[in-house]
Motif scaffolding. Structure first.
Motif, PDB file in Angstrom:
ATOM      1  N   ASN A  52       0.828  -1.207   0.000  1.00  0.00           N
ATOM      2  CA  ASN A  52       0.000   0.000   0.000  1.00  0.00           C
ATOM      3  C   ASN A  52       0.865   1.259   0.000  1.00  0.00           C
ATOM      4  N   PHE A  88      -4.586  -5.016  -5.075  1.00  0.00           N
ATOM      5  CA  PHE A  88      -5.472  -4.424  -4.078  1.00  0.00           C
ATOM      6  C   PHE A  88      -6.055  -5.465  -3.124  1.00  0.00           C
ATOM      7  N   SER A  89      -6.229  -6.705  -3.600  1.00  0.00           N
ATOM      8  CA  SER A  89      -6.746  -7.757  -2.714  1.00  0.00           C
ATOM      9  C   SER A  89      -5.748  -8.071  -1.597  1.00  0.00           C
ATOM     10  N   LEU A 136      -4.205  -5.975   0.144  1.00  0.00           N
ATOM     11  CA  LEU A 136      -4.214  -4.935   1.170  1.00  0.00           C
ATOM     12  C   LEU A 136      -5.130  -5.279   2.342  1.00  0.00           C
ATOM     13  N   SER A 174     -10.253  -3.864  -2.769  1.00  0.00           N
ATOM     14  CA  SER A 174      -9.452  -4.564  -1.760  1.00  0.00           C
ATOM     15  C   SER A 174     -10.277  -5.496  -0.882  1.00  0.00           C
TER      16      SER A 174
END
Length: 272
Positions: free
Chosen positions: A164, A218-219, A221, A196
């Motif tokens: 991130n 994003f997953s 995060l 996310s």
């Protein structure tokens, strides 16, 4: 290592002091987050109440409650404000002071955020982990299994924070070109929250969309760390998820270096 610590410990201290100085602002934002978590809980409770099934996409109401709570905690611990900081410093011209310091530009933001997130972990994350561990022990889960999930969650949490951070650094570098990132930062945060799994677990999406979102960085995060601590991943899935996080971390680090080299020619100092 000693030289590195001496060079950057002031930035860690600055991050801690920022949280202590603006603690009222921090708690007001957290009240807003808690209210959002309560809204999400009551919405999901209504969904489960209207459903004839006790499980929806493998989640019970207790699982979903656990997911909402840990999503809130994980978001707090992995959040990065580096793009906001870069945007504001470019806008008011104070970025020149950071550029003149004999330190790595991105590292100065990283260690500032480490100081900030460390205090958040001690004050919020650690108490939640202790409570969750106690609840799991009282429910009869094996200590070894709980220890493995907790340690893997902590590793995944660190990787999520770094991913991130470097993603936000890459986004923040665009301030050297566009000068003002306030509106685009809000749009970026909304899209990241959606992709996310912070708002809805990715497993609730149609399979093809869930597969695509699960592969994107994003997953890593929110969704990946939370699914680990909730206990929805077996050992094989945990290893695959952590390896995917490592892959995206390396990609983000490399991307940040490439973008930094490109945007340096666009640096202009505003304000004064």
């Amino acid at each position: 290592m000693v030289k590195l610590w001496k060079r950057y410990k002031l930035f860690i201290s600055a991050g801690m002091q920022e949280l202590i100085t603006y603690r009222v602002n921090f708690f007001l934002y957290r009240i807003g987050d808690v209210m959002g978590a309560f809204v999400a809980f009551y919405l999901w409770r209504a969904v489960f109440s209207s459903s004839h099934q006790s499980l929806i996409q493998g989640f019970s109401l207790s699982d979903m409650t656990f997911y909402i709570i840990m999503s809130f905690v994980t978001n707090l611990l992995t959040k990065s404000d580096s793009s906001f900081m870069i945007g504001e410093e470019v806008k008011d011209g104070s970025i020149i002071m950071r550029l003149l310091r004999p330190v790595h530009f991105a590292a100065s933001y990283l260690f500032t955020e480490i100081g900030f997130r460390w205090l958040v972990f001690v004050s919020v994350g650690l108490p939640f982990l202790i409570i969750i561990t106690g609840l799991k022990l009282s429910s009869g889960q094996p200590i070894l299994q709980i220890s493995l999930m907790t340690l893997t969650y902590l590793l995944s949490l660190i990787l999520a924070f770094l991913i991130n951070f470097f993603f936000n650094i890459c986004f923040g570098f665009s301030a050297f070109v566009f000068r003002n990132l306030w509106g685009s930062n809000l749009l970026k945060n909304s899209l990241v929250a959606f992709m996310s799994g912070s708002l809805i677990p990715l497993s609730f999406f149609p399979k093809i969309i869930a597969d695509i979102l699960s592969f994107l960085p994003f997953s890593s995060l929110i969704y990946t760390p939370v699914m680990i601590i909730v206990g929805k991943y077996n050992i094989s899935q945990m290893i695959q998820a952590v390896l995917l996080q490592l892959f995206w971390l390396l990609v983000m680090i490399a991307l940040s270096q490439i973008i930094w080299k490109r945007v340096q020619s666009h640096i202009t100092i505003q304000g004064g």
